[in-house]
Scaffold this motif. Structure first.
Motif, short mmCIF file in Angstrom:
data_model
loop_
_atom_site.label_atom_id
_atom_site.label_comp_id
_atom_site.label_asym_id
_atom_site.label_seq_id
_atom_site.Cartn_x
_atom_site.Cartn_y
_atom_site.Cartn_z
N SER A 223 4.65 8.72 -6.15
CA SER A 223 4.93 10.12 -5.84
C SER A 223 6.30 10.54 -6.35
O SER A 223 6.47 11.61 -6.94
CB SER A 223 4.85 10.35 -4.32
N VAL A 224 7.30 9.68 -6.14
CA VAL A 224 8.66 9.99 -6.59
C VAL A 224 8.72 10.08 -8.12
O VAL A 224 9.34 10.99 -8.68
CB VAL A 224 9.65 8.93 -6.08
N THR A 225 8.04 9.14 -8.79
CA THR A 225 8.04 9.14 -10.26
C THR A 225 7.37 10.40 -10.81
O THR A 225 7.89 11.05 -11.73
CB THR A 225 7.31 7.90 -10.78
N THR B 138 0.82 -1.22 0.00
CA THR B 138 0.00 0.00 0.00
C THR B 138 0.85 1.26 0.00
O THR B 138 0.71 2.13 -0.87
CB THR B 138 -0.92 0.02 1.23
N VAL B 139 1.75 1.38 0.96
CA VAL B 139 2.53 2.60 1.11
C VAL B 139 3.63 2.69 0.07
O VAL B 139 3.84 3.75 -0.55
CB VAL B 139 3.12 2.69 2.54
N VAL B 140 4.36 1.59 -0.16
CA VAL B 140 5.48 1.61 -1.10
C VAL B 140 5.05 1.99 -2.51
O VAL B 140 5.69 2.84 -3.15
CB VAL B 140 6.23 0.27 -1.09
N PRO B 141 3.96 1.40 -3.08
CA PRO B 141 3.52 1.83 -4.41
C PRO B 141 3.18 3.31 -4.47
O PRO B 141 3.48 3.99 -5.47
CB PRO B 141 2.29 0.96 -4.69
N GLN B 142 2.51 3.83 -3.42
CA GLN B 142 2.19 5.26 -3.40
C GLN B 142 3.47 6.10 -3.35
O GLN B 142 3.56 7.14 -3.99
CB GLN B 142 1.32 5.58 -2.19
N LEU B 143 4.44 5.62 -2.59
CA LEU B 143 5.71 6.33 -2.49
C LEU B 143 6.42 6.35 -3.84
O LEU B 143 6.93 7.40 -4.28
CB LEU B 143 6.58 5.68 -1.44
N ASN C 42 7.81 15.81 -13.38
CA ASN C 42 7.34 17.20 -13.42
C ASN C 42 8.34 18.20 -12.85
O ASN C 42 8.02 19.38 -12.71
CB ASN C 42 6.02 17.33 -12.64
N LEU C 43 9.54 17.73 -12.52
CA LEU C 43 10.52 18.60 -11.88
C LEU C 43 10.87 19.79 -12.75
O LEU C 43 11.01 20.92 -12.26
CB LEU C 43 11.79 17.80 -11.56
N ASP C 44 10.99 19.57 -14.06
CA ASP C 44 11.35 20.66 -14.97
C ASP C 44 10.31 21.77 -14.93
O ASP C 44 10.64 22.96 -14.80
CB ASP C 44 11.47 20.08 -16.39
#
Length: 369
Positions: free
Chosen positions: A107-109, A99-104, A114-116
């Motif tokens: 979020s990172v991906t 549950t938490v790891v896929p959401q994490l 979108n960082l640019d």
């Protein structure tokens, strides 16, 4: 042997031998430390299993006393308490993994993709405020293609290192799994191990056994209570943070909440670090998000510091903030991240030894003079 002890040169010979041994030890201290570290490394999995068992033990004791306390025999109560404690930990780890790891990861991906755009939008805001000469985010506004090329080149140039690190991660996972299995045996044999330790202490300490027993019992209470309730406190903070971010509609709930929960384990500086990282991530998306997050973090940490932690931990680790700060600095210098995480219980144990043993002994010796 008694004849040798009665001779006048015996004490001097023993002192000289001890002095020579200490001298050799000091001039070879680096080799001794390395050798000791290598030797203890052979037992690292066993130590890790003992640590896991020590952390899970309070939960097992809670289940044993609260849920199975009405059972007449102690053996079934202990077995059922241990079993339920390990099942609870396994269920939590499975829930976390699925549950938490896929959401994490999501979020990172999303953040990386979108960082640019985030950096360009934030740079526009900085330019509008007229502080572009002070703050420049041009290093973040590189195109995504350039970033991908850089990552690709890095992977190709360091493939052997990456494969070695991957193998190391796999080895670490295997070690943790074996240590987890060992922890089950440690808890199952807890009473026998405790009985053997008591017998050993009685034989070694003799007249001082009660004092040693008190110190160990008090230290165990401080350390176990701090570890368990600090982990529980961090979980609560992370969940509350995730709920708030979800209600308000802030992005990167999994990533920011995980950072907040993990850094909350670090005494004194942890909440500041977690809040700063979370605010920076949200600042890249929308400055208003960062402001809302900072205000909420300040409120949450005040509630945690003045209400939640005192309720959980109580007075068992009540030490001065100055000594906690010193303990964090010194513990970090001596033992790294472990020293930082255990600075508070370490200082509390030293304070207990000073206030209840060393100081009364010094006062008593002065009165005798």
């Amino acid at each position: 042997m008694k004849k040798f002890r009665d001779r006048p040169w015996y004490s001097l010979a023993v002192a000289i031998c001890i002095g020579v041994a200490l001298f050799v030890l000091l001039i070879r201290i680096s080799e001794v430390v390395d050798g000791l570290g290598t030797f203890l490394g052979f037992f690292s999995t066993v130590f890790l299993g003992a640590v896991i068992a020590y952390i899970i033990n309070p939960l097992a004791v809670f289940y044993r006393d609260k849920l199975f306390g009405k059972l007449k025999k102690d053996k079934p109560k202990t077995v059922l308490g241990n079993l339920l404690a390990f099942l609870t930990v396994i269920v939590f780890l499975v829930y976390f993994a699925f549950t938490v790891v896929p959401q994490l990861i999501s979020s990172v991906t999303t953040f990386a993709n979108n960082l640019d755009d985030y950096a360009k939008g934030l740079q526009k805001t900085i330019d509008a405020l007229g502080v572009s000469e002070v703050v420049d985010l041009s290093f973040l506004t590189a195109s995504t293609t350039d970033m991908l090329n850089t990552v690709t080149n890095f992977l190709s140039d360091n493939m052997s290192t990456i494969l070695s690190a991957t193998a190391g991660v796999g080895k670490a996972v295997g070690t943790i799994f074996i240590a987890f299995l060992l922890s089950i045996y440690f808890l199952a044999e807890k009473d026998n191990l405790k009985g053997g330790a008591i017998r050993f202490l009685k034989a070694v300490c003799k007249g001082k056994y009660e004092d040693v027993k008190y110190v160990l019992k008090r230290s165990d209470f401080i350390l176990s209570r701090y570890i368990v309730f600090n982990i529980l406190d961090s979980l609560i903070i992370g969940v509350v943070n995730a709920i708030f971010m979800g209600l308000v509609g802030l992005p990167y709930i999994g990533l920011v909440s995980m950072v907040v929960a993990v850094t909350n384990l670090i005494p004194t500086f942890g909440p500041i670090i977690g809040g700063a990282i979370g605010a920076f991530l949200l600042l890249l998306v929308e400055p208003w998000y960062a402001l809302v997050f900072i205000i909420f973090t300040l409120i949450l940490q005040n509630i945690d510091g003045y209400i939640l932690k005192p309720k959980l931990v109580g007075d068992s680790v009540g030490v001065s903030g100055l000594w906690v700060l010193i303990g964090v600095i010194v513990g970090g210098k001596m033992f790294g991240i472990v020293g930082i995480l255990l600075a508070i219980p370490g200082v509390a144990i030293l304070d207990m030894l000073y206030g209840e043993f060393l100081l009364p002994w010094l006062e008593g010796s002065k009165k005798e003079e």
